[in-house]
Design an enzyme around this catalytic site. Sequence first.
Site, PDB file in Angstrom:
ATOM      1  N   CYS A 155      12.980  40.881  52.200  1.00  0.00           N
ATOM      2  CA  CYS A 155      14.540  40.926  51.789  1.00  0.00           C
ATOM      3  C   CYS A 155      14.068  39.789  50.727  1.00  0.00           C
ATOM      4  CB  CYS A 155      15.489  40.818  52.199  1.00  0.00           C
ATOM      5  SG  CYS A 155      16.877  40.678  50.501  1.00  0.00           S
TER       6      CYS A 155
ATOM      7  N   CYS B 196      16.908  37.943  48.940  1.00  0.00           N
ATOM      8  CA  CYS B 196      17.253  36.693  50.234  1.00  0.00           C
ATOM      9  C   CYS B 196      16.523  36.013  50.279  1.00  0.00           C
ATOM     10  CB  CYS B 196      17.331  37.749  51.740  1.00  0.00           C
ATOM     11  SG  CYS B 196      17.943  39.484  51.288  1.00  0.00           S
ATOM     12  N   ASP B 197      15.102  35.842  50.313  1.00  0.00           N
ATOM     13  CA  ASP B 197      14.348  34.819  50.552  1.00  0.00           C
ATOM     14  C   ASP B 197      13.173  33.585  50.250  1.00  0.00           C
ATOM     15  OD1 ASP B 197      15.617  35.271  54.245  1.00  0.00           O
ATOM     16  OD2 ASP B 197      13.949  36.614  54.017  1.00  0.00           O
TER      17      ASP B 197
END
Length: 315
Positions: free
Chosen positions: A140, A143-144
């Site tokens: 992701c 997200c990261d």
Amino acid sequence: MSQTIEHLKCLIIGSGPAGYTAAIYAARANMFPVLYQGTQPGGQLTTTNEVENFPGYPKGITGPAMMLELQEQAARFGTDVRDGWITKVDFSGSVHKVWVNETTEIHADTVIISTGASAKYLGIDSEQKYLKLGGGVSACAVCDGFFYKNQEVVIVGAGDSACEEAHYLSKLCTKVTMLVRRDEFRASKIMAKRVQNTDNIEILFNTETEEVLGDGQVVTGVRAKNNKTQEVLDIQATGFFVAIGHEPNTKIFSNYLKLDDTGYIINTPGSSKTNVEGVFVSGDAADHIYRQAVTAAGTGCMAALDAERYLAAKD
Ligand code: NDP
């Protein structure tokens, strides 16, 4: 042989942000929800290291810690959180039947499905090793990606997700190397063009991942191989992003619920309703577009409110 053990007002299947948020709302509305956690208690977030984009955590929080807090919050209002895996459902009647671990039969007036989706991984040992270590493998980018600001990363995949994520990463990272296993993209032309026109994205066609390289703790690079020339190449990178698709966890519902071509549950736009009355869906099981903890939580809230209104209208 199965045994009917109870009749519930509200059964919630799945324990990610969608399921726990649905549980918080359902419990506070006196629906006495029972939530079955499934095989991955806490859902996809338990494979994430640091969560920095969920509102309310100004200093960030690890995925597993956040899920424990959500579980605690759901339990505080009386949610019965249980271990167990729903293996079969029967949504043909007015009372919805589900079976836990093949044997225990439960009847529920409302069911909230929050079973999520699972990111696909390549499955090679080194990828799994650094994924488990939280050392630089992610599925992701939104997200990261931030953790790789001003660093070099590799992304594998050639669909719309891979293109979208590569483009997202290109705005944060100094260089993004994209590994495409065939000589063309699967993505729509416009998405493919966008990555092709981005200066700091290098696309390597006919290229597959051999190994994720690392120092035992964190990723340091990726060994890739051109499947036409057999040439092997080591690419320096601190992050390895896998964007080869997701699999919604919806198979057990397929005889009763309308699914799209890729297996996502189709909900009535703007609500959590499915085609079966009293069965609602929240989170990634119906969402291949946003796939964020906060959007999953939002739709979990919607599902509990829709379930509550459904029960109120029946009374
Ligand atoms: P897709 O299934 O469309 O694409 C998966 C990609 O991963 C393919 O290019 C495939 O390669 C590649 N792949 C699969 N397995 C491997 C492997 N083992 N090694 C290397 N590469 C591999 O998944 P997406 O998540 O990209 O998209 C899912 C759906 O969501 C699609 O319908 C897409 O259009 C949609 N979507 C739309 C967006 C938008 O419109 N903004 C954004 C994101 C997704 P190959 O091509 O060789 O099979």
